[in-house]
Design a protein around this motif. Structure first.
Motif, short mmCIF file in Angstrom:
data_model
loop_
_atom_site.label_atom_id
_atom_site.label_comp_id
_atom_site.label_asym_id
_atom_site.label_seq_id
_atom_site.Cartn_x
_atom_site.Cartn_y
_atom_site.Cartn_z
N GLU A 17 13.83 0.50 -18.94
CA GLU A 17 13.09 -0.75 -19.01
C GLU A 17 12.47 -0.91 -20.38
OE1 GLU A 17 10.92 -1.64 -15.12
OE2 GLU A 17 11.21 0.53 -14.99
N PRO A 18 12.59 -2.09 -20.99
CA PRO A 18 12.05 -2.28 -22.34
C PRO A 18 10.56 -1.93 -22.45
CG PRO A 18 13.45 -4.12 -21.75
CD PRO A 18 13.31 -3.29 -20.52
N GLN A 19 9.80 -2.21 -21.38
CA GLN A 19 8.35 -1.95 -21.40
C GLN A 19 7.99 -0.61 -20.76
OE1 GLN A 19 8.00 -5.77 -19.31
NE2 GLN A 19 6.36 -6.28 -20.74
N GLY A 20 8.99 0.13 -20.30
CA GLY A 20 8.71 1.35 -19.55
C GLY A 20 8.49 1.03 -18.09
N PRO A 21 8.37 2.04 -17.22
CA PRO A 21 8.17 1.78 -15.79
C PRO A 21 6.83 1.12 -15.50
CG PRO A 21 7.97 4.13 -16.29
CD PRO A 21 8.47 3.47 -17.53
N PHE A 22 6.75 0.43 -14.38
CA PHE A 22 5.57 -0.36 -14.05
C PHE A 22 4.38 0.49 -13.64
CE2 PHE A 22 3.01 -2.39 -10.68
CZ PHE A 22 2.44 -3.41 -11.41
N TRP A 23 4.57 1.50 -12.81
CA TRP A 23 3.45 2.17 -12.16
C TRP A 23 2.49 2.85 -13.12
CZ3 TRP A 23 2.52 0.16 -7.73
CH2 TRP A 23 3.58 -0.36 -6.97
N PRO A 24 2.92 3.50 -14.20
CA PRO A 24 1.94 4.00 -15.18
C PRO A 24 1.11 2.88 -15.80
CG PRO A 24 4.04 5.11 -15.48
CD PRO A 24 4.28 3.99 -14.51
N ARG A 25 1.71 1.72 -15.99
CA ARG A 25 0.97 0.57 -16.52
C ARG A 25 -0.03 0.05 -15.49
NH1 ARG A 25 4.43 -3.97 -18.76
NH2 ARG A 25 2.97 -3.96 -20.52
N PHE A 26 0.35 0.07 -14.23
CA PHE A 26 -0.56 -0.27 -13.12
C PHE A 26 -1.76 0.67 -13.13
CE2 PHE A 26 -1.92 0.78 -8.81
CZ PHE A 26 -2.13 -0.45 -8.21
N ASP A 27 -1.50 1.98 -13.22
CA ASP A 27 -2.58 2.97 -13.22
C ASP A 27 -3.53 2.76 -14.38
OD1 ASP A 27 -1.67 4.14 -10.93
OD2 ASP A 27 -0.87 5.95 -11.88
N ALA A 28 -2.99 2.50 -15.56
CA ALA A 28 -3.83 2.32 -16.74
C ALA A 28 -4.70 1.07 -16.59
CB ALA A 28 -2.96 2.21 -17.99
N ALA A 78 0.83 -1.21 0.00
CA ALA A 78 0.00 0.00 0.00
C ALA A 78 0.86 1.25 0.00
CB ALA A 78 -0.92 -0.02 1.21
N TYR A 79 1.93 1.24 0.77
CA TYR A 79 2.82 2.40 0.86
C TYR A 79 3.41 2.74 -0.51
CZ TYR A 79 7.05 5.02 2.15
OH TYR A 79 8.06 5.95 2.24
N TRP A 80 3.91 1.74 -1.24
CA TRP A 80 4.56 2.02 -2.52
C TRP A 80 3.54 2.35 -3.61
CZ3 TRP A 80 9.03 3.85 -2.49
CH2 TRP A 80 9.98 3.43 -1.55
N ILE A 81 2.34 1.78 -3.53
CA ILE A 81 1.29 2.21 -4.45
C ILE A 81 1.00 3.70 -4.24
CG2 ILE A 81 -1.18 2.02 -4.97
CD1 ILE A 81 -0.93 -1.00 -4.45
N ASN A 82 0.87 4.08 -2.98
CA ASN A 82 0.57 5.48 -2.68
C ASN A 82 1.72 6.42 -3.04
OD1 ASN A 82 -1.98 4.83 -1.73
ND2 ASN A 82 -1.26 4.52 0.36
N GLU A 83 2.95 5.91 -3.02
CA GLU A 83 4.08 6.73 -3.41
C GLU A 83 4.12 6.97 -4.92
OE1 GLU A 83 7.26 8.18 -1.72
OE2 GLU A 83 5.40 8.48 -0.61
N HIS A 84 3.70 5.97 -5.70
CA HIS A 84 3.93 6.02 -7.15
C HIS A 84 2.68 6.24 -8.00
CE1 HIS A 84 8.11 5.04 -6.70
NE2 HIS A 84 7.87 3.89 -6.12
N SER A 85 1.54 5.76 -7.53
CA SER A 85 0.34 5.85 -8.37
C SER A 85 -0.18 7.30 -8.41
CB SER A 85 -0.76 4.94 -7.83
OG SER A 85 -1.95 5.11 -8.56
N SER A 86 -0.75 7.66 -9.54
CA SER A 86 -1.36 8.98 -9.66
C SER A 86 -2.88 8.91 -9.57
CB SER A 86 -0.96 9.64 -10.99
OG SER A 86 -1.38 8.84 -12.08
N VAL A 87 -3.46 7.70 -9.52
CA VAL A 87 -4.92 7.58 -9.51
C VAL A 87 -5.45 6.74 -8.35
CG1 VAL A 87 -5.08 7.87 -12.00
CG2 VAL A 87 -4.93 5.56 -11.06
N VAL A 88 -4.59 6.02 -7.63
CA VAL A 88 -5.04 5.07 -6.61
C VAL A 88 -4.58 5.49 -5.23
CG1 VAL A 88 -4.87 2.67 -5.80
CG2 VAL A 88 -5.03 3.14 -8.25
N HIS A 89 -5.49 5.40 -4.26
CA HIS A 89 -5.12 5.49 -2.85
C HIS A 89 -5.38 4.13 -2.22
CE1 HIS A 89 -4.36 6.98 1.15
NE2 HIS A 89 -5.54 6.52 1.55
N ALA A 90 -4.35 3.51 -1.68
CA ALA A 90 -4.43 2.15 -1.14
C ALA A 90 -4.44 2.14 0.37
CB ALA A 90 -3.26 1.31 -1.66
N VAL A 91 -5.28 1.27 0.95
CA VAL A 91 -5.34 1.05 2.39
C VAL A 91 -5.32 -0.44 2.65
CG1 VAL A 91 -6.61 3.20 2.83
CG2 VAL A 91 -7.87 1.07 2.42
#
Length: 363
Positions: free
Chosen positions: A334-345, A93-106
């Motif tokens: 990274e060949p596919q780009g960073p993970f967190w924007p892909r997570f958000d999408a 949850a901490y790292w999602i909240n650090e990196h995501s632009s659309v998600v707040h995790a608890v």
């Protein structure tokens, strides 16, 4: 500063009075109580805050305070329950909240307010944890997407899993070896050791055997590739290079922080998710020595999000860092780009899908 104290209590998971009475290990109790002071000691000895990740203490508490003040459209509740061992829900949850632009995790907080619920707990799931997770799911709003449903946990360890994956077209080691074949024998449970030997008779109850895959490269070393899957998104991570047939840290000969997956490999990972009913997991695979074909040897429903200590040591960092951030921390593309924007999408598509279906005539 009351909220800082609340954060310290949550991070250190202080035991109840009866647990304190039962726990007579002074060293363990001292470490438990002193752990919030670690980040202060790190900073006092010259480690800048930018090189300190998740760690119980005021630095994490301040970052969590900042995270809580951010307004994001999607609320994600991780259901972990009362785990007895390592707890990775708060780290995730901490790292999602650090990196995501659309998600707040608890974690385990008000699932009735969640837009997405994620069963994020160690498998196999003990009865007490199952009960807590089911209670959380019962509180969620009808129709809310649920990731990694409870019935899909421990999917990899079922006796017929390799056969089901093989029948679905996934390349896996032969799950039905014949006597005399060189096989890998694995005992019951996640922590059981693997043994390489000839199949010479019936196996003890709970043990499984599957054909050994020779994955040595031209240099004579073995490589284990790892990739993560989230809602259909496949993300390549790293390669462990090993002198032993079972590539791991005990026989580590090298570490490759990035690699490129083929389209076929990505499609096979997606097929694993469909067959096993999983939204989030990681896979380990090897590339066969003779033709380079990927063979999938392991599926982790609850992959450890924490980076290996040797990576942190090489980078001069402290605390817990998310596995998926390693290339960025090392300054690697990274060949596919960073993970967190892909997570958000991916999670945005998930949340938007019911609304889109409702707006479609005849849906």
């Amino acid at each position: 500063m009351h909220w800082v104290w609340q954060e310290l209590v949550r991070d250190t998971r202080l035991p109840a009075p009866w647990d304190r009475w039962l726990d007579n290990r002074p060293g363990w109790r001292v470490r438990r109580w002193m752990s919030p002071l670690q980040p202060l000691c790190w900073m006092a000895t010259g480690t800048p805050p930018s090189r300190i990740g998740y760690a119980p203490g005021p630095l994490t508490a301040l970052r969590r305070r900042r995270q809580a003040g951010l307004r994001r459209p999607i609320r994600l509740c991780l259901l972990e329950g009362p785990v007895a061992g390592a707890s990775f829900g708060p780290v995730t949850a901490y790292w999602i909240n650090e990196h995501s632009s659309v998600v707040h995790a608890v974690v385990d907080e008000e699932p009735e307010r969640a837009d997405v619920v994620w069963v994020h707990t160690q498998d196999p799931v003990p009865p007490a944890v199952q009960d807590a997770v089911r209670a959380g799911l019962a509180r969620a709003r009808p129709g809310v997407p649920v990731l990694n449903r409870l019935e899909s946990h421990d999917a990899y360890h079922r006796a017929d899993t390799f056969c089901r994956l093989r029948d679905a077209g996934v390349s896996v080691p032969d799950p039905e070896p014949r006597p005399g074949d060189l096989v890998v024998v694995k005992g019951p449970g996640q922590a059981s050791r693997k043994e390489l030997r000839r199949l010479d008779g019936p196996l003890p109850p709970g043990h499984r055997a599957f054909a050994y895959v020779d994955a040595r490269g031209a240099d004579g070393l073995h490589r284990r590739y790892r990739a993560f899957h989230f809602l259909g998104v496949v993300h390549a991570t790293d390669v462990i290079v090993s002198t032993g047939w079972e590539a791991g840290l005990g026989t580590l000969a090298g570490h490759e922080p990035v690699f490129e997956m083929t389209t076929q490999e990505q499609e096979q990972v997606q097929a694993i998710g469909r067959v096993l009913g999983l939204d989030w997991f990681c896979v380990d695979f090897v590339r066969r020595a003779d033709d380079g074909t990927a063979v999938f040897t392991d599926v982790n429903v609850y992959p450890t999000p924490v980076v290996a200590e040797f990576v942190d040591a090489a980078l001069g960092t402290r605390g817990r860092w998310h596995f998926l951030d390693t290339p960025a921390r090392m300054g690697l593309a990274e060949p596919q780009g960073p993970f967190w924007p892909r997570f958000d999408a991916a999670i945005t598509r998930l949340v938007a899908a019911p609304a889109a279906a409702a707006a479609t005539p005849g849906a």
